[in-house]
Design an enzyme around this catalytic site. Sequence first.
Site, PDB file in Angstrom:
ATOM      1  N   PRO A   2       0.942  -1.229  -0.086  1.00  0.00           N
ATOM      2  CA  PRO A   2       0.061  -0.024  -0.058  1.00  0.00           C
ATOM      3  C   PRO A   2       0.838   1.162   0.155  1.00  0.00           C
ATOM      4  CG  PRO A   2      -0.868  -1.666   1.561  1.00  0.00           C
ATOM      5  CD  PRO A   2       0.389  -2.260   1.172  1.00  0.00           C
ATOM      6  N   GLU A   3       0.698   2.019  -0.789  1.00  0.00           N
ATOM      7  CA  GLU A   3       1.205   3.386  -1.152  1.00  0.00           C
ATOM      8  C   GLU A   3       0.409   4.510  -0.545  1.00  0.00           C
ATOM      9  OE1 GLU A   3       3.143   1.221  -5.328  1.00  0.00           O
ATOM     10  OE2 GLU A   3       2.910   3.587  -5.058  1.00  0.00           O
ATOM     11  N   LYS A  62       3.501   6.208   4.066  1.00  0.00           N
ATOM     12  CA  LYS A  62       3.058   4.972   4.203  1.00  0.00           C
ATOM     13  C   LYS A  62       2.455   4.488   5.919  1.00  0.00           C
ATOM     14  CE  LYS A  62       5.411   3.308   0.187  1.00  0.00           C
ATOM     15  NZ  LYS A  62       6.249   2.288  -0.254  1.00  0.00           N
TER      16      LYS A  62
END
Length: 370
Positions: A2-3, A62
């Site tokens: 996940p960014e 993040k």
Amino acid sequence: MPELAEIHRIVHFIREHLVGKTLSKVQAQHDDIIFGKVGTSAAEFQKAMQGKKIVGAGQQGKYFWMTMSSPPHAVMHFGMAGWLKIKDADTYYYRSDKPADQEWPPKYWKFLLETSDESKTEAAFVDARRLGRIRLVDCPADDIRDHTPLKENGPDPVTDKDTVDEAWLAEKLGKKKVPIKALLLDQANISGIGNWMGDEILYHAKIHPEQYSNTLNADQIKALHSAIHYVCSTSIGVLADSEKFPEHWLFKHRWGKGKKNQPAVLPNGDKITFLTVGGRTSAVVPAVQKKTGPVAKDIDEDVTKSTPANSKRKRVALKEESDSEAEEATQTPKRGAPKQKNPTVKSEYFEEEKAKPAVVGRRRSTRTSK
């Protein structure tokens, strides 16, 4: 992994479903990696959260956090495949139709939260691959970013938009002689940009990912600055829902649409090629992203142009954290995580190689979030 855009999505749902509510029940299962690697235990987390009110949520790249009615506060990182599920809410950017994946509590949960309001909200932090981190930060809520791990990371291009201006970027680029893609991925420089966002930014800036950062001219720096804010603001504006990304984005065409042994191309016919920069596979459009200065290494254009878009992919991890647990993120993850379908955003979990696609972990497709 996940960014920035995906983390923005989950912070949105935390604010919508959890902020302003008191936790009547907290359960945590101890994990020597997820809790222990950052000096916290499940018991300490459970005690710190029990009976507290969630008063806010925030993000730096993040990393994200929930601020409580009193310290300590929970600061979290999803690693490669972690997520926060909220029961009966469409938070996840992967959807599965398997009955086992619909059960509650979900598999691989690390903590469970239950609120005291009449409608009762339930949430769970899940991580099958154990590369995420859950820690407690004991400080006033306004000071969270002054503590580890956030203080070791660079500014967030959305939260810190005024900091990440053209002058700041020019100074950062000029001080380092590394491939520009590697610089963008280094969280100590700038927080939140991962593989797919880095590729998208460089495509719109018309910059080759291997060109050394300190060789970019003033026009390129201006274009890069503009592309960073354009890609970040656009992707968070649709809550990381890739169905709503602009049709001309590289993201929309890099996956090959399942066409076996056919190269990935843009609608105008420009080919998308793949090469490795900083240990990560990068999608590049040679017709647009020209080498205008020294690069880390030259690539064989004939080879890359013939690389199929849906080539075999192998799970890899990248050192994307600058805090004490970074060495965990560099381990090559094991296969066998539960298969799930339909990602809202297809984070770069795989590295392209020559061969047909391997069925590993999660299937790539998109959906429109509810």
